[in-house]
Design a protein around this motif. Structure first.
Motif, short mmCIF file in Angstrom:
data_model
loop_
_atom_site.label_atom_id
_atom_site.label_comp_id
_atom_site.label_asym_id
_atom_site.label_seq_id
_atom_site.Cartn_x
_atom_site.Cartn_y
_atom_site.Cartn_z
N ALA A 148 -77.96 82.30 17.84
CA ALA A 148 -77.39 82.72 16.57
C ALA A 148 -78.28 82.33 15.39
O ALA A 148 -78.49 83.11 14.46
N ALA A 181 -71.54 82.98 12.76
CA ALA A 181 -71.42 82.91 14.21
C ALA A 181 -70.79 81.59 14.60
O ALA A 181 -71.07 80.56 13.98
N TYR A 241 -77.16 88.60 19.05
CA TYR A 241 -76.66 88.55 17.67
C TYR A 241 -77.32 89.61 16.80
O TYR A 241 -76.67 90.17 15.90
#
Length: 227
Positions: free
Chosen positions: A182, A171, A155
């Motif tokens: 995330a 996310a 991420y």
């Protein structure tokens, strides 16, 4: 999904692939079982939701104290990809309700990316088949990072490629490992309980049971409510 001057609204949407966009975890489980069958592994009762193929294979070998060389791992991964591509050609990969519509709507307003623990060779053919590959601004696959989920590296890289702060990204994940990744990156994290029970996803910022009918304004509203 507007692009305001503050981080109070969504600047980008980042979605996991397997288990969020496509109903595919059972297909990957079947493919891994087929590849590993000649090796005689004792297969766990539960599928490896959110794991990379390499992590699954390393885990299985470690569980019986069996060495796994880099060459052997590459061979197993290549064979697994062959099985997946046969599944794709057979049309077995289906999108979850609402996933394609959300990607299409969000991509009209801002960048959309895929952030997956899967291999690019297994991801892009499915996205192309579903007709959404041109909608994506970036795809982060397992080959792009030194550490896969639950590490936040995927991420962080996706946000970097989009020149955005992770905290301005939403996310969407379906597994505990994905939510951890995330959240660790700083993204506002929505869990969709496609493959995992809501109780196992409790560390997400928001939990959905489906993406059906979910729109970019809905995502922005979830973000505002949380903050």
């Amino acid at each position: 999904m507007a692009t305001p001057a503050t981080f109070d609204a969504v600047r980008a949407l980042l979605l996991d692939f397997d288990g969020v966009i496509v109903d595919s975890e059972h297909l990957h489980d079947q493919a891994l079982r087929a590849v590993c069958a000649p090796l005689g592994f004792d297969w766990p009762g539960e599928p490896f939701i959110g794991w990379s193929d390499a992590d699954v294979l390393r885990h299985l070998h470690a569980a019986r104290d069996s060495p796994l060389t880099a060459r052997a791992l590459d061979d197993l991964l290549a064979r697994k990809t062959e099985v997946v591509l046969r599944q794709v050609r057979a049309g077995l990969y289906r999108a979850y309700p609402g996933a394609i519509e959300l990607i299409e709507a969000a991509s009209e307003a801002g960048p959309v990316g895929v952030c997956s623990a899967g291999m690019r060779a297994q991801i892009e053919p499915v996205l192309a088949q579903l007709g959404v590959l041109p909608r994506l601004s970036t795809i982060v696959s397992v080959e792009d990072v030194a550490l896969s989920k639950p590490d936040p590296a995927p991420y962080l890289l996706a946000a970097e490629r989009l020149a955005l702060e992770p905290r301005s990204c939403v996310a969407i994940e379906d597994s505990p490992r994905g939510v951890t990744a995330a959240k660790g990156a700083g993204c506002f994290t929505i869990a969709v309980a496609h493959t995992t029970s809501p109780a196992q996803l409790a560390h997400a910022d928001h939990i959905l049971t489906s993406l059906s009918g979910v729109t970019p304004p809905d995502l922005a509203a979830m973000l505002r409510e949380r903050r």
